[in-house]
Design a protein around this motif. Sequence first.
Motif, PDB file in Angstrom:
ATOM      1  N   LEU A 176      73.551  26.487  26.677  1.00  0.00           N
ATOM      2  CA  LEU A 176      74.238  27.642  26.093  1.00  0.00           C
ATOM      3  C   LEU A 176      73.956  28.916  26.877  1.00  0.00           C
ATOM      4  O   LEU A 176      74.832  29.774  27.009  1.00  0.00           O
ATOM      5  N   MET A 177      72.766  29.064  27.411  1.00  0.00           N
ATOM      6  CA  MET A 177      72.451  30.228  28.239  1.00  0.00           C
ATOM      7  C   MET A 177      73.286  30.226  29.520  1.00  0.00           C
ATOM      8  O   MET A 177      73.790  31.271  29.938  1.00  0.00           O
TER       9      MET A 177
ATOM     10  N   PHE B  12      76.240  28.783  29.888  1.00  0.00           N
ATOM     11  CA  PHE B  12      77.613  29.101  29.477  1.00  0.00           C
ATOM     12  C   PHE B  12      77.770  30.586  29.182  1.00  0.00           C
ATOM     13  O   PHE B  12      78.798  31.187  29.486  1.00  0.00           O
ATOM     14  N   SER B  13      76.754  31.213  28.582  1.00  0.00           N
ATOM     15  CA  SER B  13      76.872  32.640  28.262  1.00  0.00           C
ATOM     16  C   SER B  13      76.850  33.496  29.525  1.00  0.00           C
ATOM     17  O   SER B  13      77.509  34.536  29.578  1.00  0.00           O
TER      18      SER B  13
ATOM     19  N   ASP C 233      80.298  33.269  30.803  1.00  0.00           N
ATOM     20  CA  ASP C 233      81.187  34.034  29.942  1.00  0.00           C
ATOM     21  C   ASP C 233      81.089  35.523  30.241  1.00  0.00           C
ATOM     22  O   ASP C 233      82.106  36.211  30.359  1.00  0.00           O
ATOM     23  N   GLY C 234      79.882  36.029  30.404  1.00  0.00           N
ATOM     24  CA  GLY C 234      79.714  37.437  30.753  1.00  0.00           C
ATOM     25  C   GLY C 234      80.297  37.766  32.111  1.00  0.00           C
ATOM     26  O   GLY C 234      80.891  38.830  32.304  1.00  0.00           O
TER      27      GLY C 234
ATOM     28  N   TYR D  91      84.055  38.085  31.753  1.00  0.00           N
ATOM     29  CA  TYR D  91      84.459  39.366  31.183  1.00  0.00           C
ATOM     30  C   TYR D  91      84.370  40.493  32.213  1.00  0.00           C
ATOM     31  O   TYR D  91      85.215  41.390  32.236  1.00  0.00           O
TER      32      TYR D  91
END
Length: 103
Positions: A18-19, A21-22, A25-26, A29
Amino acid sequence: MFILGTFVRMPFMEFCILMIFSIFDGSAYTVSQYWVTSSVRQSPEFANGIFLLMCNMSIFIGTMIGGMIIDVIDMTYIFFGSIFMMVLAIPFVLVRIKKISEY
């Protein structure tokens, strides 16, 4: 996405995935904000407002579709919803890349 489902019984591994993927994701953006502000150089405030609107709308629509998938089908199919949204976004990214290369 499927990797996350396989490590559901190992919390530390799921946290690490999850880290990762985040971070992606950042980064996405950041790239999309650059794309929006570079297309409207005359009015950066307007471009930032459009960026925030699009980010909030995409989070809303993605959450709504994910919630419907969980409610109607099952929790295990949420990965397919994520893959579907990614495949749906690819043509828009390709059009934007083609427009940048024309300049």
